[in-house]
Design a protein around this motif. Structure first.
Motif, PDB file in Angstrom:
ATOM      1  N   MET A  39      40.926  37.570  40.480  1.00  0.00           N
ATOM      2  CA  MET A  39      41.657  37.435  40.889  1.00  0.00           C
ATOM      3  C   MET A  39      41.539  37.082  41.843  1.00  0.00           C
ATOM      4  O   MET A  39      42.277  37.197  43.001  1.00  0.00           O
ATOM      5  CB  MET A  39      42.333  38.044  40.321  1.00  0.00           C
ATOM      6  N   THR A  40      41.149  38.692  43.016  1.00  0.00           N
ATOM      7  CA  THR A  40      40.862  38.442  44.330  1.00  0.00           C
ATOM      8  C   THR A  40      40.266  37.454  45.017  1.00  0.00           C
ATOM      9  O   THR A  40      41.261  37.084  46.181  1.00  0.00           O
ATOM     10  CB  THR A  40      40.085  39.387  44.921  1.00  0.00           C
ATOM     11  N   SER A  87      52.612  35.950  39.410  1.00  0.00           N
ATOM     12  CA  SER A  87      53.086  36.092  38.294  1.00  0.00           C
ATOM     13  C   SER A  87      52.960  35.280  37.221  1.00  0.00           C
ATOM     14  O   SER A  87      53.272  35.524  36.058  1.00  0.00           O
ATOM     15  CB  SER A  87      54.562  36.152  38.403  1.00  0.00           C
ATOM     16  N   LYS A  88      52.542  34.142  38.213  1.00  0.00           N
ATOM     17  CA  LYS A  88      52.089  33.202  37.022  1.00  0.00           C
ATOM     18  C   LYS A  88      50.607  33.158  36.864  1.00  0.00           C
ATOM     19  O   LYS A  88      49.850  32.633  35.512  1.00  0.00           O
ATOM     20  CB  LYS A  88      52.243  31.251  37.597  1.00  0.00           C
ATOM     21  N   LEU A  89      49.642  33.863  37.505  1.00  0.00           N
ATOM     22  CA  LEU A  89      47.726  33.542  37.833  1.00  0.00           C
ATOM     23  C   LEU A  89      48.108  34.833  36.225  1.00  0.00           C
ATOM     24  O   LEU A  89      46.909  33.974  35.623  1.00  0.00           O
ATOM     25  CB  LEU A  89      47.882  34.299  39.651  1.00  0.00           C
ATOM     26  N   VAL A 149      44.959  35.926  31.533  1.00  0.00           N
ATOM     27  CA  VAL A 149      44.380  36.794  30.086  1.00  0.00           C
ATOM     28  C   VAL A 149      44.835  35.879  28.879  1.00  0.00           C
ATOM     29  O   VAL A 149      44.156  35.885  27.625  1.00  0.00           O
ATOM     30  CB  VAL A 149      46.276  37.374  30.376  1.00  0.00           C
ATOM     31  N   ASN A 150      45.583  34.501  29.628  1.00  0.00           N
ATOM     32  CA  ASN A 150      45.260  33.072  27.864  1.00  0.00           C
ATOM     33  C   ASN A 150      44.156  33.190  27.713  1.00  0.00           C
ATOM     34  O   ASN A 150      43.676  32.446  27.208  1.00  0.00           O
ATOM     35  CB  ASN A 150      46.945  32.283  27.557  1.00  0.00           C
ATOM     36  N   ASN A 151      43.745  32.782  28.929  1.00  0.00           N
ATOM     37  CA  ASN A 151      42.376  31.809  29.085  1.00  0.00           C
ATOM     38  C   ASN A 151      41.211  32.394  29.558  1.00  0.00           C
ATOM     39  O   ASN A 151      40.611  31.039  29.573  1.00  0.00           O
ATOM     40  CB  ASN A 151      42.883  29.722  30.432  1.00  0.00           C
ATOM     41  N   HIS A 152      41.097  33.117  29.742  1.00  0.00           N
ATOM     42  CA  HIS A 152      39.654  33.690  30.256  1.00  0.00           C
ATOM     43  C   HIS A 152      39.831  35.212  29.580  1.00  0.00           C
ATOM     44  O   HIS A 152      39.881  35.663  29.286  1.00  0.00           O
ATOM     45  CB  HIS A 152      39.919  34.075  31.570  1.00  0.00           C
TER      46      HIS A 152
END
Length: 89
Positions: free
Chosen positions: A1-2, A79-81, A86-89
């Motif tokens: 995420m960073t 907020s979108k990332l 969570v859903n894709n990785h």
């Protein structure tokens, strides 16, 4: 995420880093699955480059949905990332 955070800030001009040798806009025509901030990904022939910051992050970045990448603020981007990761990785 960073890593994605840093690339978002660089793409939006919030960080002044000379990345001309690393980030080159992709020349493909925008389709449903792409976005305007998509970057060209060089072919990695060595594992050391394949797992480097730019190579790894550009692969993730180019697969993000357009509404995430084209967010108008860092807070909206986060907020979108997070739900996407969570859903894709």
């Amino acid at each position: 995420m960073t890593c994605l955070d840093l690339l978002y800030k660089t793409s939006c001009g919030q960080i002044n880093i000379d990345v001309n040798g690393y980030l080159q806009p992709h020349s493909e025509v925008k389709t449903r699955g792409s976005h305007r901030f998509k970057y060209r990904q060089d072919m990695a022939t060595k594992k050391i480059y394949f797992y480097s910051f730019f190579s790894r992050t550009i692969r993730l970045w180019n697969n993000l949905p357009a509404e995430t990448v084209e967010s108008n603020s860092l807070a909206v981007f986060y907020s979108k990332l997070l739900p996407y990761l969570v859903n894709n990785h």
